[in-house]
Write an enzyme that holds these catalytic residues in place. Structure first.
Site, PDB file in Angstrom:
ATOM      1  N   LYS A  87       4.320   2.850  -2.151  1.00 37.66           N
ATOM      2  CA  LYS A  87       3.990   3.441  -3.335  1.00 37.66           C
ATOM      3  C   LYS A  87       3.103   4.652  -1.791  1.00 37.66           C
ATOM      4  O   LYS A  87       2.125   4.863  -0.764  1.00 37.66           O
ATOM      5  CB  LYS A  87       2.078   3.383  -3.793  1.00 37.66           C
ATOM      6  CG  LYS A  87       1.334   3.723  -4.471  1.00 37.66           C
ATOM      7  CD  LYS A  87       0.946   5.163  -4.255  1.00 37.66           C
ATOM      8  CE  LYS A  87      -0.011   5.553  -3.766  1.00 37.66           C
ATOM      9  NZ  LYS A  87       0.278   6.444  -3.124  1.00 37.66           N
ATOM     10  N   GLU A  91       1.479  11.316  -3.035  1.00 36.01           N
ATOM     11  CA  GLU A  91       2.033  11.781  -4.339  1.00 36.01           C
ATOM     12  C   GLU A  91       2.402  13.176  -3.594  1.00 36.01           C
ATOM     13  O   GLU A  91       2.874  14.112  -4.524  1.00 36.01           O
ATOM     14  CB  GLU A  91       0.732  11.973  -4.972  1.00 36.01           C
ATOM     15  CG  GLU A  91      -0.534  12.585  -4.740  1.00 36.01           C
ATOM     16  CD  GLU A  91      -1.084  11.153  -3.877  1.00 36.01           C
ATOM     17  OE1 GLU A  91      -0.972  10.788  -2.770  1.00 36.01           O
ATOM     18  OE2 GLU A  91      -2.423  11.057  -4.610  1.00 36.01           O
ATOM     19  N   ARG A  92       2.290  13.513  -2.454  1.00 37.04           N
ATOM     20  CA  ARG A  92       2.049  14.720  -1.602  1.00 37.04           C
ATOM     21  C   ARG A  92       3.575  14.893  -0.813  1.00 37.04           C
ATOM     22  O   ARG A  92       4.163  16.258  -1.438  1.00 37.04           O
ATOM     23  CB  ARG A  92       1.511  15.232  -0.521  1.00 37.04           C
ATOM     24  CG  ARG A  92      -0.244  15.071  -1.552  1.00 37.04           C
ATOM     25  CD  ARG A  92      -1.280  15.538  -0.244  1.00 37.04           C
ATOM     26  NE  ARG A  92      -2.656  15.307  -0.173  1.00 37.04           N
ATOM     27  CZ  ARG A  92      -3.415  14.480   1.221  1.00 37.04           C
ATOM     28  NH1 ARG A  92      -3.074  14.877   2.296  1.00 37.04           N
ATOM     29  NH2 ARG A  92      -4.195  13.709   0.446  1.00 37.04           N
ATOM     30  N   PHE A 109       0.943  11.138   3.520  1.00 37.66           N
ATOM     31  CA  PHE A 109       1.444  12.332   3.751  1.00 37.66           C
ATOM     32  C   PHE A 109       2.404  12.977   5.144  1.00 37.66           C
ATOM     33  O   PHE A 109       3.837  13.574   5.040  1.00 37.66           O
ATOM     34  CB  PHE A 109       0.708  14.045   2.467  1.00 37.66           C
ATOM     35  CG  PHE A 109       0.219  14.360   4.073  1.00 37.66           C
ATOM     36  CD1 PHE A 109       0.971  15.346   4.975  1.00 37.66           C
ATOM     37  CD2 PHE A 109      -1.274  13.533   4.139  1.00 37.66           C
ATOM     38  CE1 PHE A 109       0.220  16.354   5.767  1.00 37.66           C
ATOM     39  CE2 PHE A 109      -2.151  14.977   5.541  1.00 37.66           C
ATOM     40  CZ  PHE A 109      -1.125  15.796   6.360  1.00 37.66           C
ATOM     41  N   CYS A 131      -1.743  11.067  13.007  1.00 39.26           N
ATOM     42  CA  CYS A 131      -2.728  10.525  13.493  1.00 39.26           C
ATOM     43  C   CYS A 131      -2.716  10.174  15.458  1.00 39.26           C
ATOM     44  O   CYS A 131      -3.539   9.970  15.869  1.00 39.26           O
ATOM     45  CB  CYS A 131      -2.876   9.112  13.209  1.00 39.26           C
ATOM     46  SG  CYS A 131      -1.341   8.193  13.432  1.00 39.26           S
ATOM     47  N   GLU A 136     -12.350  14.072  11.902  1.00 40.74           N
ATOM     48  CA  GLU A 136     -11.019  14.381  12.420  1.00 40.74           C
ATOM     49  C   GLU A 136     -10.606  15.407  11.500  1.00 40.74           C
ATOM     50  O   GLU A 136     -11.177  15.947  10.176  1.00 40.74           O
ATOM     51  CB  GLU A 136     -10.265  13.132  11.361  1.00 40.74           C
ATOM     52  CG  GLU A 136      -8.636  13.233  12.044  1.00 40.74           C
ATOM     53  CD  GLU A 136      -8.216  12.202  11.544  1.00 40.74           C
ATOM     54  OE1 GLU A 136      -8.177  11.876   9.686  1.00 40.74           O
ATOM     55  OE2 GLU A 136      -7.163  11.723  11.908  1.00 40.74           O
TER      56      GLU A 136
END
Ligand code: NAD
Length: 499
Positions: A173, A176-177, A149, A281, A384
């Site tokens: 793909k 989905e957020r 996301f 990240c 994390e």
């Protein structure tokens, strides 16, 4: 409420699985759309379309494929504000940061305009009597990518731009957020001249991912996301004989030496630790000052800067330093880890736990936190957090600081702040981490270099974008050819040198 779609064979297609996920506006906490979650049949349908379309695309000469990329760059620039707005609305990051997300993806597309040069292959004239030898890089076929996301524009472009420039079909793909921007990118690629079926977006969750992992036609899988999912996808994808590269989580350390410019180091930590609410990240989540005096000076400089941070919705414009985190679950997880830090004895120097933004009480905002005197055994150090929480771990020596970063299971990025060239050089040479900054807090490589961590931050041999991407998305074929006039002998039974 808006019902989002898949993008299959050049058209927006409604989901048929009957399953949906809510897409939030993180600033208000409202559900603003629902996204369909594909099942294996929907995925197989997209794969069949990709498989049918790909050979013709692979046969298009590389220069023409590059022209689609050129046109796509123009369209990204044309629609930059529209894309960034849609991105901020679903992700929550500030508008300038959302533009940066699109821009960094655009730069990878620009690199891919070099496809004719990058795909040229190799040739040896007269490798033997009348014998020529040449290698070419051929497309894999149908490829797929699963993205996180936190960079809904850049990371899909890291993958689909090189895959498609190499002549593959690509199935994306996305998370989905925040699925709207990936759908917009697929539309723009077709406006740029890409044939239908070469870039498709199939929305979904684990079910769609498993359908990718198990589909025999899909040749390669790119993944970026958290480490447990990266490990799962790498294991199952490889077991199914696919080419797989997976990039996972991070815990990036920044070492601050006593000779560093402390204002510069503090400013760097503020941007790298709290920018994008820490949902990067390559965010710095651990500051390692060397020596007690360095630590005291650093914390003293950090506190007022953190307290001055402006947290708000992207609609507040340039007046905001960072926005909300992506979901209520992400917020709850961050606050849970903050509580664990307090319980395990870290010193919470800046406490953002009671942060509230007037008018946005239901938004997923998290106030900035600073922990001091964090130790290696604490969960806030090991895990994390992916939020606006910076942990300060005090080291007494350079070797101890280096050892901390070396021993951590993640190895995505790291930085050292120092004026001493010897120390910086030693750090760059010895550290077991993929991306290193020297007085640069977020050392994200540009498009023409490659991006990738070490240890539990990456699985697979090749990095993202740059020259590695052209290797990942092609396979090499080597041809040895001899014309009849070069044949001087009858049957040969020995394996021998060509002379
Ligand atoms: P995530 O792992 O939750 O999701 C990533 C993707 O995997 C999504 O498309 C999601 O739908 C899918 N997924 C989720 N659960 C799954 C399951 N059980 N089985 C199969 N697929 C599943 O990650 P996220 O929260 O979207 O992104 C944040 C994470 O990504 C952080 O850990 C961050 O460090 C990492 N990240 C890494 C890099 C890198 O280059 N190393 C870059 C960006 C983000």
């Amino acid at each position: 409420m808006q019902e989002l779609t898949h993008y299959i064979n050049g058209a927006h297609v409604k989901g048929t699985s009957g399953r949906f996920a809510d897409v939030y506006n993180p600033a208000t906490g409202e559900v603003q759309a629902k996204v369909p979650l594909a099942n294996a049949e929907e995925m197989a349908h997209a794969v069949a379309i990709a498989e049918a379309a790909q050979p013709e695309w692979a046969a298009v000469n590389p220069q023409r494929r590059a022209r689609v990329m050129m046109k796509f760059v123009d369209l990204l620039n044309r629609d930059m504000d529209k894309l960034a707005e849609a991105l901020s609305r679903e992700h929550g990051k500030t508008f300038p940061d959302a533009k940066g997300d699109v821009q960094r993806g655009l730069e990878v597309v620009e690199y891919c305009i070099g496809a004719p040069q990058l795909l040229k292959g190799e040739f040896t004239d007269s490798a033997g009597p009348g014998i020529d030898m040449y290698s070419m890089r051929q497309a894999l076929g149908v490829t797929a990518g699963i993205t996180p996301f936190n960079f809904p524009a850049m990371i899909p472009m890291w993958m689909f731009a090189p895959a498609i420039a190499c002549g593959n079909a690509f199935i994306l793909k996305p998370s989905e957020r925040d699925p709207s921007v990936p759908l917009m990118l697929a539309e723009l690629m077709e406006e740029a001249g890409l044939p239908k079926g070469i870039l498709q977006v199939v929305n979904g969750d684990k079910e769609a991912v498993d359908a990718i992992l198990d589909h025999p036609v899909i040749q390669s899988i790119g993944f970026v996301g958290s480490t447990p999912i990266a490990e799962y996808i790498y294991g199952r994808g490889c077991a199914n004989g696919k080419r797989v590269q997976c990039f996972g989580g991070a815990k990036n350390h920044m070492i601050i030496m006593p000779d560093a410019d402390m204002d510069q180091a503090a400013d760097a930590l503020i941007g790298a630790g709290y920018g994008a609410a820490g949902e990067r990240c390559m965010a710095i989540s651990v500051a390692v000052p060397v020596g007690e005096e360095t630590a005291d000076r650093l914390v003293e400089k950090l506190v007022p800067r953190i307290e001055a941070l402006k947290v708000g919705p992207y609609t507040a414009g340039n007046d905001v330093d960072y926005g909300p985190v992506v979901t209520a679950a992400a917020k709850a997880n961050i606050l849970r880890l903050v509580e664990s830090g307090v319980a395990q004895g870290a010193e919470l120097v800046v406490d953002g736990r009671n942060f509230q933004l007037q008018g946005y009480e239901d938004g997923f905002f998290v106030g900035p936190h600073l922990f001091d005197r964090v130790t290696k055994d604490m969960d806030i150090y090991k895990q994390e957090i992916f939020g606006p929480v910076l942990s300060c771990v005090r080291a007494q020596t350079y070797e101890e600081a280096l050892g901390l970063a070396m021993d951590h299971e993640y190895g995505n990025g790291t930085a050292i702040f120092t004026r001493d060239g010897d120390t910086a050089r030693d750090f760059a040479n010895r550290i077991n981490i993929g991306m290193v900054g020297i007085n640069v807090p977020i050392p994200v490589p540009l498009a023409y270099h490659t991006f990738g961590g070490w240890k539990k931050s990456a699985f697979g041999d090749l990095n993202q974008h740059g020259p590695d991407a052209f290797k990942f998305y092609t396979r090499t074929k080597t041809i040895t050819s001899r014309w009849p006039s070069g044949i001087k002998e009858g049957a040969a039974f020995n394996f021998k040198a060509m002379d």
